[in-house]
Design an enzyme around this catalytic site. Sequence first.
Site, mmCIF file in Angstrom:
data_model
loop_
_atom_site.group_PDB
_atom_site.id
_atom_site.type_symbol
_atom_site.label_atom_id
_atom_site.label_comp_id
_atom_site.label_asym_id
_atom_site.label_seq_id
_atom_site.Cartn_x
_atom_site.Cartn_y
_atom_site.Cartn_z
ATOM 1 N N GLU A 1 -6.655 6.699 10.777
ATOM 2 C CA GLU A 1 -6.905 7.467 12.000
ATOM 3 C C GLU A 1 -5.863 8.566 12.169
ATOM 4 O O GLU A 1 -6.182 9.683 12.591
ATOM 5 C CB GLU A 1 -6.880 6.545 13.229
ATOM 6 N N TYR B 1 -13.070 27.833 2.505
ATOM 7 C CA TYR B 1 -13.062 26.400 2.238
ATOM 8 C C TYR B 1 -12.016 26.012 1.200
ATOM 9 O O TYR B 1 -11.632 24.856 1.121
ATOM 10 C CB TYR B 1 -14.444 25.839 1.908
ATOM 11 N N GLU C 1 0.830 -1.203 0.000
ATOM 12 C CA GLU C 1 0.000 0.000 0.000
ATOM 13 C C GLU C 1 0.870 1.261 0.000
ATOM 14 O O GLU C 1 0.516 2.264 -0.615
ATOM 15 C CB GLU C 1 -0.897 0.033 1.240
ATOM 16 N N LYS D 1 -10.916 4.524 2.099
ATOM 17 C CA LYS D 1 -9.938 3.888 1.217
ATOM 18 C C LYS D 1 -10.716 2.980 0.287
ATOM 19 O O LYS D 1 -11.422 2.070 0.728
ATOM 20 C CB LYS D 1 -8.926 3.080 2.025
#
Length: 118
Positions: free
Chosen positions: A72, A53, A21, A98
């Site tokens: 996380e 934004y 990954e 993901k």
Amino acid sequence: MGIIEIEGMHFYAFHGHFESEQKVGNEFILNLKLETDCGPASISDSLNDALNYQTAYEIVKQEMNVPSHLLENVAKRILDSLYDSFHTLKKAKIKISKMNPPMGGEIKKVSVTLFREY
């Protein structure tokens, strides 16, 4: 108070526990919900009084470019940076997905959601 939502941000990044990954990367989709005082901007019609934004998106983009083993960690770094940049931010929620995670089966996505309130 008001809510600003940036939805469906797409990034290709190198987050994940497995070495593959970290080398090959994956597609990620992010949704961001920011609660802030929109009163001053609604009166002045000035970006100087608003939670910008575009800047929030740039913060997300910058943090997505820093590889992490866990979603996380990525989500926490994004929240930390948003709160450091926007002093009017009261609540924030981020969802990172993901796509097609390498888990040995057909899985559309795995997601982590973190939120913070001040």
